[in-house]
Design a protein around this motif. Structure first.
Motif, mmCIF file in Angstrom:
data_model
loop_
_atom_site.group_PDB
_atom_site.id
_atom_site.type_symbol
_atom_site.label_atom_id
_atom_site.label_comp_id
_atom_site.label_asym_id
_atom_site.label_seq_id
_atom_site.Cartn_x
_atom_site.Cartn_y
_atom_site.Cartn_z
ATOM 1 N N MET A 1 0.839 -1.175 0.000
ATOM 2 C CA MET A 1 0.000 0.000 0.000
ATOM 3 C C MET A 1 0.885 1.239 0.000
ATOM 4 O O MET A 1 1.863 1.308 0.714
ATOM 5 N N THR A 2 0.582 2.212 -0.845
ATOM 6 C CA THR A 2 1.403 3.400 -0.931
ATOM 7 C C THR A 2 0.533 4.629 -1.059
ATOM 8 O O THR A 2 -0.530 4.587 -1.673
ATOM 9 N N ARG A 3 1.018 5.744 -0.496
ATOM 10 C CA ARG A 3 0.306 7.013 -0.621
ATOM 11 C C ARG A 3 0.755 7.773 -1.860
ATOM 12 O O ARG A 3 0.199 8.822 -2.177
ATOM 13 N N GLU A 4 1.775 7.308 -2.559
ATOM 14 C CA GLU A 4 2.370 8.093 -3.623
ATOM 15 C C GLU A 4 1.361 8.483 -4.692
ATOM 16 O O GLU A 4 1.328 9.597 -5.161
ATOM 17 N N ASN A 5 0.541 7.546 -5.111
ATOM 18 C CA ASN A 5 -0.410 7.850 -6.187
ATOM 19 C C ASN A 5 -1.687 7.040 -5.984
ATOM 20 O O ASN A 5 -2.084 6.247 -6.841
ATOM 21 N N VAL A 6 -2.344 7.232 -4.842
ATOM 22 C CA VAL A 6 -3.526 6.429 -4.530
ATOM 23 C C VAL A 6 -4.679 6.730 -5.487
ATOM 24 O O VAL A 6 -5.440 5.834 -5.853
ATOM 25 N N LEU A 7 -4.802 7.978 -5.926
ATOM 26 C CA LEU A 7 -5.871 8.317 -6.866
ATOM 27 C C LEU A 7 -5.652 7.603 -8.191
ATOM 28 O O LEU A 7 -6.579 7.008 -8.754
ATOM 29 N N GLY A 8 -4.427 7.648 -8.702
ATOM 30 C CA GLY A 8 -4.140 6.969 -9.972
ATOM 31 C C GLY A 8 -4.345 5.474 -9.901
ATOM 32 O O GLY A 8 -4.869 4.851 -10.842
ATOM 33 N N GLU A 9 -3.946 4.864 -8.771
ATOM 34 C CA GLU A 9 -4.147 3.418 -8.611
ATOM 35 C C GLU A 9 -5.627 3.074 -8.638
ATOM 36 O O GLU A 9 -6.035 2.075 -9.248
ATOM 37 N N PHE A 10 -6.424 3.888 -7.961
ATOM 38 C CA PHE A 10 -7.865 3.643 -7.927
ATOM 39 C C PHE A 10 -8.469 3.775 -9.327
ATOM 40 O O PHE A 10 -9.259 2.922 -9.770
ATOM 41 N N LEU A 11 -8.121 4.828 -10.051
ATOM 42 C CA LEU A 11 -8.668 5.030 -11.392
ATOM 43 C C LEU A 11 -8.290 3.886 -12.321
ATOM 44 O O LEU A 11 -9.130 3.385 -13.089
ATOM 45 N N ARG A 12 -7.038 3.451 -12.274
ATOM 46 C CA ARG A 12 -6.617 2.350 -13.143
ATOM 47 C C ARG A 12 -7.370 1.063 -12.816
ATOM 48 O O ARG A 12 -7.816 0.338 -13.714
ATOM 49 N N ALA A 13 -7.484 0.773 -11.521
ATOM 50 C CA ALA A 13 -8.160 -0.467 -11.122
ATOM 51 C C ALA A 13 -9.625 -0.458 -11.536
ATOM 52 O O ALA A 13 -10.145 -1.464 -12.040
ATOM 53 N N ARG A 14 -10.315 0.660 -11.343
ATOM 54 C CA ARG A 14 -11.735 0.698 -11.681
ATOM 55 C C ARG A 14 -11.955 0.771 -13.198
ATOM 56 O O ARG A 14 -12.942 0.256 -13.717
ATOM 57 N N ARG A 15 -11.057 1.418 -13.904
ATOM 58 C CA ARG A 15 -11.156 1.445 -15.374
ATOM 59 C C ARG A 15 -11.086 0.030 -15.949
ATOM 60 O O ARG A 15 -11.788 -0.302 -16.910
ATOM 61 N N ALA A 16 -10.252 -0.810 -15.344
ATOM 62 C CA ALA A 16 -10.079 -2.176 -15.842
ATOM 63 C C ALA A 16 -11.314 -3.037 -15.618
ATOM 64 O O ALA A 16 -11.472 -4.079 -16.263
ATOM 65 N N GLN A 17 -12.205 -2.601 -14.710
ATOM 66 C CA GLN A 17 -13.375 -3.419 -14.382
ATOM 67 C C GLN A 17 -14.621 -3.069 -15.187
ATOM 68 O O GLN A 17 -15.628 -3.772 -15.116
ATOM 69 N N VAL A 18 -14.570 -1.990 -15.956
ATOM 70 C CA VAL A 18 -15.743 -1.564 -16.713
ATOM 71 C C VAL A 18 -15.697 -2.175 -18.106
ATOM 72 O O VAL A 18 -14.727 -1.973 -18.843
ATOM 73 N N ARG A 19 -16.714 -2.903 -18.468
ATOM 74 C CA ARG A 19 -16.805 -3.465 -19.815
ATOM 75 C C ARG A 19 -17.325 -2.396 -20.759
ATOM 76 O O ARG A 19 -18.327 -1.728 -20.469
ATOM 77 N N PRO A 20 -16.681 -2.217 -21.912
ATOM 78 C CA PRO A 20 -17.137 -1.184 -22.849
ATOM 79 C C PRO A 20 -18.621 -1.320 -23.197
ATOM 80 O O PRO A 20 -19.327 -0.316 -23.313
ATOM 81 N N ALA A 21 -19.093 -2.560 -23.361
ATOM 82 C CA ALA A 21 -20.490 -2.776 -23.751
ATOM 83 C C ALA A 21 -21.458 -2.232 -22.698
ATOM 84 O O ALA A 21 -22.577 -1.820 -23.024
ATOM 85 N N ASP A 22 -21.028 -2.200 -21.421
ATOM 86 C CA ASP A 22 -21.906 -1.694 -20.360
ATOM 87 C C ASP A 22 -22.220 -0.217 -20.540
ATOM 88 O O ASP A 22 -23.234 0.280 -20.038
#
Length: 281
Positions: A1-22
């Motif tokens: 766990m790191t504070r360096e770029n927590v916002l970027g980590e969150f955005l990348r992780a959630r972007r990977a979970q969204v299916r384009p068709a949705d």
């Protein structure tokens, strides 16, 4: 766990979970990324691709509330995840950190719990450790290697999957609850220790932690298979303790007249003579 770029980590992780068709986007056969591309998120949020890339890379750290709301819509976040996104993107100015005190449960709350002999109740700390319990609350989780730590019970206890018949759902919700705590105080040493240990010892935890799902513990119906009384289906309510921020009082109940109520009564009778009532860990 790191504070360096927590916002970027969150955005990348959630972007990977969204299916384009949705979101009405063509899936295509030549996609090289799971979920949405960066430029697709930027388009859906109404920001430039360059600006979104800087957010993910941590080169832009001060998005407006309007941009965060737009990103939440683009990533199809629910209310809890949206609140978490705002905490990461617009953190409050933190006061100078004081030495953290040992988590203690107040005597009035302990007496209140002891007044519910037929109702299991536990108080959980920031990292879902059991800070206190009444007799039936202790009996409900007793007999495991990690009975006093609900996160380690789920991921490290050898009989966790037997104790929780719906283990996969419990695991998702448990990690989501720990993620919610991380968003509030990512520098908590106990949280860092917990995440570090579980990341090393549990592949299932590592996978779920990387998803950045947020699940505040509120209410749910949960199934247990208890070593003494067999199957139990209990609903719970999780209540915040205003006198001790970060603590939760979790109260379990069985449906009146159900087999689970009879099993809970039996569990109470089996354990009534043994333990002291409340314990402050």
């Amino acid at each position: 766990m790191t504070r360096e770029n927590v916002l970027g980590e969150f955005l990348r992780a959630r972007r990977a979970q969204v299916r384009p068709a949705d979101l009405g986007l063509p899936a295509g056969s030549g996609r090289r990324v799971a979920g949405l591309r960066r430029e697709e998120v930027a388009l859906l949020a109404g920001v430039s691709t360059d600006y979104y890339v800087r957010l993910e890379q941590g080169r832009e750290r001060h998005p407006s509330a309007q941009v965060l709301d737009a990103l939440a819509r683009a990533l199809d976040l629910d209310g809890e995840a949206t609140d978490h996104l705002h905490r990461l993107g617009r953190p409050a100015t933190a006061p100078r950190r004081r030495p953290r005190r040992r988590e203690q449960v107040g005597p009035n709350l302990l007496r209140l719990m002891d007044g519910w002999p037929g109702t299991p109740a536990v108080v959980l700390g920031r990292c879902l450790t059991v800070l206190a319990h009444n007799a039936l609350g202790k009996a409900l989780f007793d007999g495991h290697t990690h009975s006093g730590d609900l996160v380690r019970l789920v991921f490290l206890d050898p009989d966790a999957r037997e104790f929780y018949p719906d283990w996969e759902r419990v695991a998702v919700n448990t990690v989501g609850g720990l993620r919610a705590a991380a968003g509030i105080d990512p520098d908590d040493p106990r949280l860092i220790e917990t995440v570090g240990e579980l990341s090393v010892k549990s592949e299932a935890f590592r996978t779920l932690w990387a998803r950045h799902d947020i699940r505040q513990k509120t209410r749910e119906t949960k199934r247990f298979h208890h070593r003494l009384v067999g199957d139990l289906t209990l609903s719970y309510e999780a209540l915040t303790v205003n006198s001790a921020p970060g603590q939760q009082l979790v109260v379990y109940q069985a449906e009146p007249g159900s087999p689970s109520e009879a099993a809970l009564t039996l569990l109470g009778s089996l354990t009534a003579e043994s333990a002291p009532q409340n314990v402050n860990r």
